[in-house]
Scaffold this motif. Structure first.
Motif, PDB file in Angstrom:
ATOM      1  N   MET A 172       0.839  -1.208   0.000  1.00  0.00           N
ATOM      2  CA  MET A 172       0.000   0.000   0.000  1.00  0.00           C
ATOM      3  C   MET A 172       0.867   1.248   0.000  1.00  0.00           C
ATOM      4  SD  MET A 172      -3.247  -0.801   2.511  1.00  0.00           S
ATOM      5  CE  MET A 172      -2.268  -0.682   3.999  1.00  0.00           C
ATOM      6  N   ALA A 173       1.908   1.249   0.818  1.00  0.00           N
ATOM      7  CA  ALA A 173       2.778   2.425   0.899  1.00  0.00           C
ATOM      8  C   ALA A 173       3.567   2.619  -0.396  1.00  0.00           C
ATOM      9  CB  ALA A 173       3.722   2.292   2.089  1.00  0.00           C
ATOM     10  N   MET A 174       3.985   1.527  -1.029  1.00  0.00           N
ATOM     11  CA  MET A 174       4.690   1.645  -2.307  1.00  0.00           C
ATOM     12  C   MET A 174       3.784   2.269  -3.360  1.00  0.00           C
ATOM     13  SD  MET A 174       6.811  -1.968  -2.400  1.00  0.00           S
ATOM     14  CE  MET A 174       7.717  -1.605  -3.929  1.00  0.00           C
ATOM     15  N   SER A 175       2.503   1.904  -3.345  1.00  0.00           N
ATOM     16  CA  SER A 175       1.550   2.480  -4.287  1.00  0.00           C
ATOM     17  C   SER A 175       1.364   3.972  -4.041  1.00  0.00           C
ATOM     18  CB  SER A 175       0.209   1.757  -4.185  1.00  0.00           C
ATOM     19  OG  SER A 175      -0.745   2.357  -5.025  1.00  0.00           O
ATOM     20  N   MET A 192      -2.981  -8.866  -1.592  1.00  0.00           N
ATOM     21  CA  MET A 192      -2.789  -8.667  -0.156  1.00  0.00           C
ATOM     22  C   MET A 192      -3.233  -9.933   0.566  1.00  0.00           C
ATOM     23  SD  MET A 192      -4.174  -4.715   0.126  1.00  0.00           S
ATOM     24  CE  MET A 192      -3.675  -4.507   1.836  1.00  0.00           C
ATOM     25  N   ASN A 193      -2.291 -10.560   1.267  1.00  0.00           N
ATOM     26  CA  ASN A 193      -2.574 -11.819   1.939  1.00  0.00           C
ATOM     27  C   ASN A 193      -2.912 -11.573   3.399  1.00  0.00           C
ATOM     28  OD1 ASN A 193      -2.834 -14.501   2.620  1.00  0.00           O
ATOM     29  ND2 ASN A 193      -0.656 -14.975   2.464  1.00  0.00           N
ATOM     30  N   ASP A 194      -4.217 -11.539   3.676  1.00  0.00           N
ATOM     31  CA  ASP A 194      -4.776 -11.431   5.031  1.00  0.00           C
ATOM     32  C   ASP A 194      -4.273 -10.204   5.783  1.00  0.00           C
ATOM     33  OD1 ASP A 194      -6.689 -13.066   6.674  1.00  0.00           O
ATOM     34  OD2 ASP A 194      -5.120 -12.765   8.168  1.00  0.00           O
ATOM     35  N   ILE A 195      -4.422  -9.059   5.158  1.00  0.00           N
ATOM     36  CA  ILE A 195      -4.033  -7.806   5.799  1.00  0.00           C
ATOM     37  C   ILE A 195      -4.864  -6.679   5.215  1.00  0.00           C
ATOM     38  CG2 ILE A 195      -2.197  -7.240   4.155  1.00  0.00           C
ATOM     39  CD1 ILE A 195      -2.045  -6.747   7.992  1.00  0.00           C
ATOM     40  N   GLY A 196      -5.167  -5.695   6.041  1.00  0.00           N
ATOM     41  CA  GLY A 196      -5.853  -4.501   5.595  1.00  0.00           C
ATOM     42  C   GLY A 196      -5.215  -3.275   6.209  1.00  0.00           C
ATOM     43  N   PRO A 197      -5.782  -2.101   5.961  1.00  0.00           N
ATOM     44  CA  PRO A 197      -5.210  -0.878   6.518  1.00  0.00           C
ATOM     45  C   PRO A 197      -5.274  -0.845   8.045  1.00  0.00           C
ATOM     46  CG  PRO A 197      -6.830  -0.406   4.799  1.00  0.00           C
ATOM     47  CD  PRO A 197      -6.959  -1.846   5.123  1.00  0.00           C
ATOM     48  N   TRP A 203      -5.509   4.151   6.111  1.00  0.00           N
ATOM     49  CA  TRP A 203      -6.635   4.164   5.168  1.00  0.00           C
ATOM     50  C   TRP A 203      -6.328   5.067   3.980  1.00  0.00           C
ATOM     51  CZ3 TRP A 203     -10.319   0.650   5.003  1.00  0.00           C
ATOM     52  CH2 TRP A 203     -10.549  -0.122   6.138  1.00  0.00           C
ATOM     53  N   ALA A 204      -5.542   6.115   4.203  1.00  0.00           N
ATOM     54  CA  ALA A 204      -5.115   6.948   3.075  1.00  0.00           C
ATOM     55  C   ALA A 204      -4.163   6.172   2.169  1.00  0.00           C
ATOM     56  CB  ALA A 204      -4.440   8.221   3.591  1.00  0.00           C
ATOM     57  N   LEU A 205      -3.322   5.308   2.772  1.00  0.00           N
ATOM     58  CA  LEU A 205      -2.449   4.456   1.964  1.00  0.00           C
ATOM     59  C   LEU A 205      -3.284   3.509   1.108  1.00  0.00           C
ATOM     60  CD1 LEU A 205       0.355   3.442   4.515  1.00  0.00           C
ATOM     61  CD2 LEU A 205       0.355   5.335   2.900  1.00  0.00           C
ATOM     62  N   PHE A 206      -4.306   2.932   1.703  1.00  0.00           N
ATOM     63  CA  PHE A 206      -5.167   2.025   0.936  1.00  0.00           C
ATOM     64  C   PHE A 206      -5.878   2.773  -0.193  1.00  0.00           C
ATOM     65  CE2 PHE A 206      -9.330  -0.109   0.348  1.00  0.00           C
ATOM     66  CZ  PHE A 206      -8.858  -1.287  -0.216  1.00  0.00           C
ATOM     67  N   ARG A 258     -13.920  -9.403   9.269  1.00  0.00           N
ATOM     68  CA  ARG A 258     -14.927  -9.082   8.254  1.00  0.00           C
ATOM     69  C   ARG A 258     -15.235  -7.589   8.207  1.00  0.00           C
ATOM     70  NH1 ARG A 258     -19.138 -11.437   5.334  1.00  0.00           N
ATOM     71  NH2 ARG A 258     -18.609 -13.511   6.099  1.00  0.00           N
ATOM     72  N   ASP A 259     -15.355  -6.939   9.361  1.00  0.00           N
ATOM     73  CA  ASP A 259     -15.712  -5.518   9.352  1.00  0.00           C
ATOM     74  C   ASP A 259     -14.627  -4.675   8.674  1.00  0.00           C
ATOM     75  OD1 ASP A 259     -14.186  -6.250  11.722  1.00  0.00           O
ATOM     76  OD2 ASP A 259     -14.419  -4.186  12.382  1.00  0.00           O
ATOM     77  N   ILE A 260     -13.357  -5.118   8.782  1.00  0.00           N
ATOM     78  CA  ILE A 260     -12.275  -4.367   8.141  1.00  0.00           C
ATOM     79  C   ILE A 260     -12.347  -4.520   6.627  1.00  0.00           C
ATOM     80  CG2 ILE A 260      -9.771  -4.175   7.872  1.00  0.00           C
ATOM     81  CD1 ILE A 260      -9.530  -5.028  10.839  1.00  0.00           C
TER      82      ILE A 260
END
Length: 282
Positions: free
Chosen positions: A110-113, A125-130, A214-217, A238-240
């Motif tokens: 996300m940060a590279m993007s 993305m393997n099992d990770i979110g912001p 979340w800004a990175l995402f 799930r909520d994430i």
């Protein structure tokens, strides 16, 4: 050492290790970034499976595997890992990549993007979110760099099963031996976890990321993204991912049954989703 093993120098003088699979293959390469205490060996089966059609780079982050440990432990944070990743791509003169990011590796993607979006052709993305669920974050902070040493490979297998067994039901004894081989390396006659214990200190005192995640995402808005979700995960809940999908409606969420943190990338759901991403990004 494998015949496709390579080294490069970081901008601050560390010698860093990576493997280069299918280096003569056309198309956009895949850069695999591992989880917090993991290393390039986690991606060996994945790379072997796709190297006939894609170039795959699997680096050890600094402080892990065959890469140098950093004498300044406060450098163990995503900003440094991202700098190292760009350095690798620039050294190899690679303009664009698909990033396969497991856990911490996904945060780095996300940060590279955010930094150079034109160079990120797609992200898995393997099992990770912001956001990291509180229970999972506490679990990781409690054990990272604090596990007791083991005296034999049998004890290493048992320790790996103790750490990950709840999240990876159904693995065979041979699978658990492979898990231990990926996480430990023999030193002075006994297996040792293959990372600098100061990585644990850094995650407790420096933290996993800086800025608004979340800004990175949001920087991935125009980028194809596949999210692999271990349905029993205490890191990605799930909520994430529902919030992620609300922000990015074309996010491809792939539920991986009987997996927590993290799917191993050999599950049928993962294979199908990864292949679809590779087919979509020429």
């Amino acid at each position: 050492m494998h015949d496709n093993a390579r080294r490069y120098d970081s901008s601050d003088g560390l010698s860093l290790y990576y493997r280069d699979f299918g280096s003569d293959r056309p198309g956009t390469p895949v850069l695999c970034l591992p989880g917090l205490t993991r290393n390039s060996r986690d991606f060996e089966d994945f790379a072997n499976r796709i190297e006939h059609r894609r170039r795959v780079l699997t680096p050890d982050l600094r402080g892990r595997g065959y890469s140098d440990y950093d004498p300044n432990w406060t450098n163990y944070h995503p900003g440094t890992y991202i700098s190292d990743a760009w350095r690798l791509l620039d050294t190899l003169r690679i303009d664009r990549v698909i990033v396969m990011g497991t856990s911490l590796g996904g945060l780095c993607a996300m940060a590279m993007s955010t930094e150079q979006p034109e160079r990120i052709a797609g992200v898995i993305m393997n099992d990770i979110g912001p956001e990291i669920a509180a229970a999972g974050l506490q679990r990781v902070q409690e054990y990272t760099g604090r596990l007791p040493p083991v005296a034999s490979w049998d004890e290493a297998v048992d320790q790996a099963r103790d750490i990950y067994g709840h999240w990876l039901p159904g693995l065979t004894d041979a699978d658990w031996r492979k898990m231990a081989w990926r996480a430990y390396r023999e030193q002075d006659g006994a297996p040792r976890l293959d990372f600098d214990p100061n990585v644990g200190r850094a995650v407790r005192e420096v933290g996993a990321q800086k800025g608004d995640p979340w800004a990175l995402f949001a920087s991935l808005q125009a980028t194809p993204v596949t999210l692999l979700w271990g349905v029993d995960s205490d890191i990605l809940t799930r909520d994430i991912w529902e919030r992620m999908q609300a922000m990015k409606p074309d996010l491809e969420v792939v539920a991986v049954a009987n997996r927590g943190h993290v799917p191993l990338l050999d599950e049928p759901e993962c294979i199908a989703a990864i292949d679809a991403m590779l087919d979509a990004v020429s």
